[in-house]
Motif scaffolding. Structure first.
Motif, PDB file in Angstrom:
ATOM      1  N   LEU A 171     -11.264   1.077 -26.633  1.00 34.87           N
ATOM      2  CA  LEU A 171     -11.519   1.077 -25.197  1.00 34.87           C
ATOM      3  C   LEU A 171     -13.003   1.306 -24.902  1.00 34.87           C
TER       4      LEU A 171
ATOM      5  N   ARG B  29     -15.665  -1.222 -23.020  1.00 32.33           N
ATOM      6  CA  ARG B  29     -16.414  -0.763 -21.856  1.00 32.33           C
ATOM      7  C   ARG B  29     -17.926  -0.928 -22.041  1.00 32.33           C
TER       8      ARG B  29
ATOM      9  N   LEU C 237      -9.282  -1.665 -31.416  1.00 33.13           N
ATOM     10  CA  LEU C 237      -8.074  -1.664 -30.599  1.00 33.13           C
ATOM     11  C   LEU C 237      -6.945  -2.417 -31.298  1.00 33.13           C
TER      12      LEU C 237
ATOM     13  N   ARG D 143     -15.708  -7.759 -23.888  1.00 31.21           N
ATOM     14  CA  ARG D 143     -14.403  -8.102 -24.448  1.00 31.21           C
ATOM     15  C   ARG D 143     -14.456  -9.242 -25.457  1.00 31.21           C
TER      16      ARG D 143
END
Length: 339
Positions: free
Chosen positions: A81, A85, A97, A89
């Motif tokens: 995560l 951030r 992840l 992405r």
């Protein structure tokens, strides 16, 4: 004590191989096998003892292992995560992840197979569990040996210090990741210069489609702005990958001095894989790493490990095929047992 003989033998072979050539992934596997054999011998010793303390230690190890898996999963999930951030992405930023989700999926499959106990599910769980254990073992070997490799000192002198490029920000600015490599290269250069003549520093990196100038030129400008002598810098400005960084830098060094020695500088998460590549290219030199931001390291380490798995794809494919056969055997045994 005889039970520890395999571990001692494997560790001895590991030490000999490291002294001869530290840039081998086989060294990591040997170290892992030595530790695994030592743990197996210790577990066997505990099992043979009828004391309550042996059982307590054994179950404590199981509990600690389960807790470690849980903590690792949570850490990877939170790190994933954080990567999304801070870095966006892109697929390469989702590895932490995805690793956390993969661990949860394997655990869920194993629990379901244990509860349901159908032949097909048993076979699938045996296959997936075996592959998961195999990959986990290799990953632990990689992480531990990469940590060890990064702390082995380069004791020989060198004629060159090669700094691998890593991309520019805004088309022309050296980012913190690359700046850390350049600072480490300066420190390595200063240490080598104190031993004798100052080596030449090669900045290696070509121009990407979104860059205003070659990475090597921006790196050289950064170094001279820090007071590094411009006459000791040579620029390799054609490469676009790590392999090309090393290949074109090797050509520069061999042309000027065929019996050269070098030190290659990259970030710590990338050092061991760069060393494996340098060995494959028969480059005479070791690799040292520079610090990396803590949040970036886990995801980058997984990416490096995935690249190593691909480079040894035929060996890994053969091992996974054997594990698939084991899963088929488990399905067949379960089918005949229930039939």
């Amino acid at each position: 004590m005889l039970a520890y003989a395999p571990a001692a033998l494997l560790f001895g072979v590991f030490c000999v191989r490291v002294l001869r050539e530290r840039r081998r992934f086989g060294n990591a596997v040997l170290l892992g096998l030595a530790v695994l054999c030592a743990l197996a011998a210790w577990t066997l010793q505990l099992a043979r003892s009828d004391s309550t303390s042996g059982l307590v230690v054994a179950w404590s190890l199981v509990g600690l292992g389960s807790l470690a898996v849980l903590v690792l999963t949570c850490f990877l999930f939170l790190n994933g995560l954080q990567m999304v951030r801070k870095e966006g992405r892109s697929p390469s930023n989702l590895l932490s992840l995805l690793a956390a989700l993969a661990i949860l999926a394997v655990i869920a499959l194993l629990i379901t197979a244990f509860v349901v106990r159908t032949p097909v599910l048993t076979g699938v769980a045996a296959t997936v569990g075996g592959i998961a254990l195999y990959v986990s073992f290799l990953f632990l070997c990689f992480v531990c040996y990469a940590f060890l490799y990064g702390r082995l000192r380069v004791r020989r002198g060198a004629d060159y210090v090669v700094v691998l490029g890593s991309g520019l920000v805004g088309g022309s600015t050296v980012p913190p990741l690359l700046a850390s490599r350049l600072k480490r290269a300066q420190a390595v250069h200063a240490r080598l210069a104190r031993r004798g003549s100052a080596p030449v520093l090669i900045t290696s990196g070509g121009q990407g489609p979104d860059e205003d100038l070659p990475e090597s030129h921006a790196m050289a400008d950064y170094l001279t702005a820090q007071g590094f002598p411009a006459d000791l810098i040579e620029r390799e400005d054609r490469s676009t990958t790590t392999e090309e960084n090393l290949r074109y830098s090797k050509a520069i060094m061999e042309k000027a001095k065929p019996d050269y020695r070098c030190v290659i500088v990259t970030n710590n998460y990338h050092a061991f894989r760069a060393a494996l590549t340098a060995r494959q290219m028969r480059i005479r030199g070791q690799v040292v790493g520079s610090p990396t931001a803590a949040y970036f390291w886990p995801n980058a380490t997984i990416r490096e490990f995935a690249a190593i798995l691909v480079s040894y794809r035929w060996t890994n494919a053969a091992m996974c095929s054997l594990l698939v056969l084991g899963g088929v055997l488990a399905w067949w045994t379960r089918s005949n047992g229930t039939g």
